[in-house]
Design an enzyme around this catalytic site. Structure first.
Site, short mmCIF file in Angstrom:
data_model
loop_
_atom_site.label_atom_id
_atom_site.label_comp_id
_atom_site.label_asym_id
_atom_site.label_seq_id
_atom_site.Cartn_x
_atom_site.Cartn_y
_atom_site.Cartn_z
N GLU A 124 0.54 -1.26 -0.19
CA GLU A 124 0.12 -0.39 0.10
C GLU A 124 0.55 0.91 -0.20
OE1 GLU A 124 -2.35 0.02 3.59
OE2 GLU A 124 -3.30 -2.22 3.04
N LYS A 126 2.25 4.41 1.67
CA LYS A 126 1.86 5.08 2.78
C LYS A 126 1.89 6.34 2.58
CE LYS A 126 4.89 5.38 7.01
NZ LYS A 126 4.52 6.98 7.19
N ASP A 128 1.07 10.36 4.22
CA ASP A 128 1.22 11.05 4.35
C ASP A 128 0.20 12.32 5.18
OD1 ASP A 128 3.27 12.52 6.06
OD2 ASP A 128 3.96 13.72 3.88
N TYR A 244 -8.45 8.20 3.88
CA TYR A 244 -8.93 7.04 4.29
C TYR A 244 -8.10 6.04 5.27
CZ TYR A 244 -6.98 7.75 -1.42
OH TYR A 244 -7.43 8.46 -2.47
N LYS A 333 10.17 4.07 2.81
CA LYS A 333 9.98 5.73 2.18
C LYS A 333 11.14 5.92 1.06
CE LYS A 333 9.49 7.19 7.08
NZ LYS A 333 9.33 8.72 7.20
N CYS A 427 8.01 36.32 26.30
CA CYS A 427 8.52 37.12 24.52
C CYS A 427 10.50 37.43 24.52
CB CYS A 427 7.72 38.50 24.61
SG CYS A 427 8.95 38.85 23.23
N CYS A 430 10.67 41.23 25.10
CA CYS A 430 10.47 42.32 25.98
C CYS A 430 9.89 41.15 27.46
CB CYS A 430 9.02 42.90 25.43
SG CYS A 430 7.59 41.80 25.77
N CYS A 445 3.07 37.98 21.28
CA CYS A 445 3.12 38.79 22.62
C CYS A 445 2.58 39.49 22.86
CB CYS A 445 5.32 38.75 22.27
SG CYS A 445 5.11 40.73 23.68
N CYS A 451 6.94 45.92 23.84
CA CYS A 451 8.41 45.69 22.67
C CYS A 451 8.51 45.71 21.62
CB CYS A 451 6.77 44.15 22.74
SG CYS A 451 8.10 42.63 21.96
S1 IVH Z 1 -0.86 0.57 8.39
C1 IVH Z 1 0.83 -1.43 12.69
N1 IVH Z 1 -0.88 1.70 6.83
O1 IVH Z 1 2.21 5.38 9.25
C2 IVH Z 1 0.80 0.23 12.02
N2 IVH Z 1 -0.13 2.87 8.16
O2 IVH Z 1 4.48 5.09 10.57
C3 IVH Z 1 -0.38 0.06 11.16
N3 IVH Z 1 0.63 5.63 7.45
O3 IVH Z 1 0.52 5.82 12.48
C4 IVH Z 1 -0.06 1.42 10.02
N4 IVH Z 1 -0.42 5.39 5.60
O4 IVH Z 1 -0.24 6.83 10.35
C5 IVH Z 1 -0.50 2.27 7.88
N5 IVH Z 1 -1.33 2.51 4.47
C6 IVH Z 1 -0.96 2.18 5.42
C7 IVH Z 1 -0.50 3.58 6.06
C8 IVH Z 1 -0.06 4.12 7.32
C9 IVH Z 1 0.11 5.90 6.20
C10 IVH Z 1 1.01 6.07 8.58
C11 IVH Z 1 0.29 5.44 9.73
C12 IVH Z 1 0.53 4.98 10.92
C13 IVH Z 1 2.49 5.64 10.50
C14 IVH Z 1 3.48 4.55 11.06
#
Ligand code: IVH
Length: 691
Positions: A124, A126, A128, A244, A333, A427, A430, A445, A451
């Protein structure tokens, strides 16, 4: 047609309130689904809003009949309490991650060795964003909790309910007492660009009004996190967050694999990403990763890698987890153009409106052809998210933006004993106690009168080109004058002597001191409306200053006007009137005015002799926004007035024409559209003016 309408009306009239409400809920949900899930709307936005409004009205009149999953809850309202802390039923773990193909292959080999057989994997993307846990009881969304520290998170249900693609009620889960779904809340790139653009536009207005400016968000993730923490969910609703989901915990459903649960999630009405795939061979996994390295740039949201998960739940269990992360999944990553360097220190600078902005000074490092010495940290949340320490090794990245940013702290390489960076509570200039605006990420501030950086900022406005136009007085010199105790407010500028300026030392020769004295003298000719604008009264921008000057004639009259008299001036509403009253109510401000008057500044309005070319635009109202190719905004305004038109200072029901150039703010255009204001581009206004 008429007949059908009459029948429908009769039918509606015969419905009980309860039935009508149920009908509206179902209709609104159906249209939401058509709009967001199927991209095939059947009715206009306006018709949709009408349904929503009717339901809202009925709910207000009959609160006892309101459904907890009512779609009106997406629109938002104010949550007045702090977020409650909730313990996760199953801890929310993080993922082990790697940037190397070798380590990924090792992960696969490890899984195979433990299980004694090659497992099937799901790949899948990842996302952000911000992880979220969603609770559904008998199919109804009852709770949404942030990841927090993995064990406990914040209950942000009201904010999450505003996410339109998230089902508030699940199709076919009415019998399931409890199920938990996890996923990622994110801000689509387009929504992020709009948010920062709108914020920048808002900041321009705030600067003109002498108000505190707002911090921009560092990236969509930072914006998502900031938005989810807002206290007013109606603001959240406007930011267009999305979600998602990628995890389903429900014992009763008897699911055996992750891929089954993904299909089940879709069936229940959730939005899952369409890009997940099932593979057995590591080469296929690697090909997926390589394919998406480029492909991800076409997606409407940020991704920072690929998550590889063992598909079978039984195998997941066999592999188990460490305290922090599962052994059955890993995140690969993608590398961005990045460099590693150390954080030397953090500067907390005070803006003219009091907002505190953190900037990191870095050990200089080469990145994408430039030497990077500083990185913006945007706001307090960002420092906290990074868990930054003085001397930390960090990855800085340039991803399209000009200012590099710290994307990651290499915490594993942190030597013992480094000091954690905490946002100051006082601050840095100040030493006043700082205040956090509950609605904004900004910490500021409140000591606006004493200030130094705030004083310098106000003086900068006073001397600026559109205000008093005092040449040769930049930020540096003003800071010196303030620092030396020579200047505290604008009136002090006119008490400066040649000797004072020469006494500042470096850079000031006879000639430059003479020039500065001459600039100050010359500024005394600036018209009253410029003086009024220069004072920096909140909400009194250039146009309002001009209207106030023309209406009241003298500063004396303006200072004495009560709210009613103020609102009688054209273009002046209650907000401006109150601000003007508050400004003149301050003894300190009145003393400044007295000083300026004594110095000989213009305190009375002299009607400008504008050549009246025609009355072609008489009775018509205009507002100009954006930048034009062939004319400046001022020139266009002068031409419009020369033809009898009236310039307004903001979008209101009174406005007939909005002359919009490039870079005009979308929120402004949207508001104008709503009010049926006619839009004119440069060519159209030229035609009207006979150019
Ligand atoms: S599975 C046991 N699937 O990545 C962990 N996480 O570093 C289960 N994230 O906290 C997470 N896309 O916020 C999973 N397709 C995906 C993801 C995903 C983003 C994030 C999620 C998690 C972090 C882990």
């Amino acid at each position: 047609m008429k007949q059908a309408n009459a029948e429908a009306r009769a039918e509606i009239a015969a419905m009980s309130v309860e039935a009508r409400m149920a009908y509206l809920v179902a209709e609104i949900n159906r249209h939401n689904d058509l709009y967001y899930q199927q991209a095939a709307p059947e009715i206009s936005d306006q018709a949709f809003d009408a349904l929503l409004r009717e339901l809202q009205d009925l709910e207000q009149a009959h609160p006892e009949l309101m459904q907890p999953d009512s779609p009106t809850q997406r629109v938002g309202g104010t949550i007045s309490k702090e977020f409650a802390s909730v313990e996760h039923r199953v801890p929310m773990l993080s993922l082990g991650n790697t940037y190397s193909e070798g380590e990924l292959r090792e992960f696969v080999a490890r899984c195979q060795k433990t299980l004694g057989t090659p497992p099937t994997f799901v790949c899948e993307l990842k996302w952000d964003g911000v992880a979220i846990s969603l609770h559904y009881e008998y199919g109804v969304l009852t709770r949404a909790v942030t990841r927090g520290d993995g064990v406990r998170g914040d209950d942000i249900t009201a904010n999450v309910r505003t996410i339109r693609t998230l089902p508030l009620r699940l199709a076919g889960a009415e019998e399931v007492p409890f199920l938990e779904v996890r996923g990622e809340v994110f801000m689509p790139l387009e929504a992020f660009a709009k948010l920062n653009h709108d914020t920048a536009e808002e900041n321009k207005r705030r600067e003109a009004d002498g108000k505190r400016t707002l911090n921009l968000f560092a990236n969509p993730r930072n914006a998502t996190a900031g938005t989810l923490k807002l206290q007013d969910s109606s603001v959240v609703a406007k930011r267009r967050l999305d979600c998602y989901v990628y995890n389903l915990y429900a014992d009763v459903l008897g699911l055996k694999t992750h891929s089954d649960s993904m299909r089940k999630l879709m069936e229940l009405g959730f939005q899952t990403s369409p890009h997940w795939e099932v593979y057995v061979s590591i080469d296929d996994v690697w090909a997926y990763i390589e394919r998406w390295e480029k492909g991800r740039n076409q997606l409407p949201l940020n991704t920072d890698g690929v998550v590889v998960k063992v598909d079978s739940f039984k195998q997941q269990q066999d592999l188990g987890a460490t305290a922090k992360q599962p052994r059955w999944a890993i995140a690969y990553k993608y590398k961005a153009e990045a460099a590693e360097t150390t954080v030397l220190d953090i500067e907390f600078s005070v803006g003219r409106t009091g907002a505190i902005t953190p900037v990191a000074n870095l050990n200089p490092v080469q990145l994408a052809g430039t030497t990077v010495k500083r990185a913006s940290l945007y706001n307090a949340d960002e420092i906290e998210r990074l868990d930054l320490h003085y001397g930390d090794l960090v990855r800085v990245e340039k991803s399209g933006e000009i200012i590099p940013k710290i994307i990651e702290v290499l915490a594993a390489q942190r030597p013992a004993g480094l000091e954690r960076i905490v946002f100051p509570t006082k601050c840095p200039s100040c030493e006043y106690d700082l205040v956090r605006d509950p609605d904004e990420a900004a910490i500021y501030c409140p000591n606006s009168t004493d200030c130094a950086p705030q004083i310098v900022g106000r003086l900068e406005h006073f001397v600026s080109r559109d205000a008093m136009y005092i040449d040769g007085l930049g930020e540096k010199i003003l800071a010196k004058l303030v620092g030396a105790g020579l200047v505290h407010n604008p009136a002090d500028l006119y008490r400066l002597t040649r000797e004072d300026i020469l006494g500042l030392g470096e850079g000031f020769k006879d000639k430059s001191a003479d020039n500065l004295m001459a600039s100050l003298e010359k500024s005394k000719e600036r018209p009253f409306e410029a003086v009024l604008f220069a004072l920096g009264i909140r909400f009194v921008g250039e146009t309002v200053a001009e209207k106030l000057a023309a209406h009241f004639g003298t500063l004396e009259a303006l200072a004495q006007a009560n709210e009613e008299e103020l609102t009688a001036a054209p273009e002046v509403g209650g907000r401006i009137a109150q601000s003007v009253r508050a400004w003149f109510a301050s003894a300190e401000n009145r003393a400044v005015v007295a000083g300026l008057q004594a110095a000989g500044l213009q305190m009375a309005y002299v009607a400008r002799q504008r050549e009246q070319v025609s009355d072609a635009l008489a009775g018509k109202t205009f507002l100009i926004t954006g930048v034009f190719e062939r004319h400046s905004r001022e020139a266009l305004a002068a031409l419009i007035e020369a033809h009898g038109g009236t310039m307004l200072s903001g979008i209101s029901a009174k406005l007939q024409y909005l002359v919009a150039g490039s870079g005009a703010g979308p929120s402004k255009l949207e508001k104008a559209k709503k009010l049926n204001v006619t839009m004119l581009d440069e060519a159209a206004i030229e035609q009207m003016l006979g150019l």
